[in-house]
Design an enzyme around this catalytic site. Structure first.
Site, mmCIF file in Angstrom:
data_model
loop_
_atom_site.group_PDB
_atom_site.id
_atom_site.type_symbol
_atom_site.label_atom_id
_atom_site.label_comp_id
_atom_site.label_asym_id
_atom_site.label_seq_id
_atom_site.Cartn_x
_atom_site.Cartn_y
_atom_site.Cartn_z
ATOM 1 N N LYS A 1 -0.937 -0.869 -4.391
ATOM 2 C CA LYS A 1 -2.015 0.120 -4.448
ATOM 3 C C LYS A 1 -1.327 1.468 -4.452
ATOM 4 C CE LYS A 1 -5.429 1.638 -0.932
ATOM 5 N NZ LYS A 1 -5.894 2.883 -1.448
ATOM 6 N N TYR B 1 0.874 -1.181 0.000
ATOM 7 C CA TYR B 1 0.000 0.000 0.000
ATOM 8 C C TYR B 1 0.910 1.230 0.000
ATOM 9 C CZ TYR B 1 -3.955 2.971 1.575
ATOM 10 O OH TYR B 1 -4.931 3.932 1.697
#
Ligand code: MN9
Length: 295
Positions: A163, A135
């Site tokens: 992400k 992330y």
């Protein structure tokens, strides 16, 4: 590795007045967005106020969502905590409920070396045996990677992809080109159409709980080569996002859901409840969004 494509709401965490999870509201948000055609959910992330929840609440949240979704979409669970062992423990607590992947922000607060951060992801991937999503959210975590570092991280065994919650489309383009067997998720809803243009196929975003239909429409129009319509929809979405960001994105999303008939409570303190004026602004923005909207 499994492919991921389409729109994944970074789902909010509905809570009651005691700041405990409201499973009924959760189900309503999930059913509404599944009906619109979302591909799955990113759970217990920033939008889910993960760092304001107790560990057992995060586990409850992930397990409950897996139960509600019941195979109708992919559930990506953010199990990142401050320590390697803590993250692995949370992953183990949700390993049997059908999550498609686990995810974590880089360990933060203490200034770790890149090698320590890489080792954290290696440990997560090998201990959990689950596809692991990095992330990347430098604005919140305070940890940023240059493009080559990210490419090296992505080449690690067991890493599903990243992400990318950054506006740096040059970096995103390089990741798509260099890491063809990895999944690169767009993380800023505002640039979904530009991200599609550099080859991204999936997005995780906060605003998809309230306007997933618009963002699904952007991809449909893009895939059909209808750029004018794709631009129109991105513009509609961005006008709404501007108001959400002015008010505060997470409380504002819960506010819009309330206006849409799903009471998810307020954000957890220290977030403050919305004012009557905030609700007025949101009502107006919502009217503008759906006024004559064609998807
Ligand atoms: O999950 C979200 N990022 C953050 C992704 O919450 C920090 C985005 O969806 C943003 O909320 C959105 C508004 O900037 O793009």
């Amino acid at each position: 590795m499994k492919q991921f494509e389409g729109i994944y709401p970074a789902i909010i965490t509905p809570v009651d007045a005691e700041e405990e999870i409201n499973e009924k509201a959760l189900e309503q948000v999930i059913e509404k967005t599944l009906k619109q055609g979302v591909s799955g959910f990113y759970v217990s992330g920033s939008t889910g106020e993960s760092f304001l929840l107790r560990d057992e609440q995060r586990v409850q949240l992930i397990r409950t969502i897996c139960g509600i979704v019941n195979g109708r979409g992919d559930v990506i669970a953010n199990i990142g905590t401050f320590s390697t062992k803590g993250s692995i423990r949370m992953a183990e607590a949700v390993a049997d409920c059908g999550v498609a992947a686990v995810s974590a922000v880089p360990p933060f607060y203490f200034p770790y070396s890149k090698e320590e951060i890489l080792q954290y992801y290696r440990d997560l991937a090998s201990a959990t045996g689950m596809p692991t999503l990095i992330y990347n959210i430098p604005k919140m975590s305070g940890v940023s990677f240059d493009t080559q570092e990210l490419i090296d991280f992505l080449k690690t065994d067991g890493i599903l992809g990243v992400k990318q919650t950054t506006m740096d489309l040059m970096q995103t383009e390089a990741l798509v080109r260099e890491c063809t067997d990895k999944v690169i998720f767009n993380g800023h809803d505002e640039i979904w159409l530009p991200a599609l243009s550099v080859g991204v196929k999936a997005a995780i975003g906060s605003s998809f709980s309230i306007m997933g239909d618009v963002f699904i429409g952007i991809k449909k129009a893009f895939d059909a080569g209808n750029m004018e319509h794709a631009r129109y929809l991105q513009g509609k979405g961005n006008a709404m996002l501007k108001t959400l960001l002015e008010i505060g994105i997470f409380p504002a999303i819960k506010g819009v859901l309330k206006l849409q008939g799903i009471d998810c409570g307020d954000c957890i303190k220290p977030f403050q409840p919305l004012t009557a004026k905030d609700y007025e602004k949101l009502e107006k923005a919502l009217e503008d969004l759906y006024d004559g909207l064609t998807i």
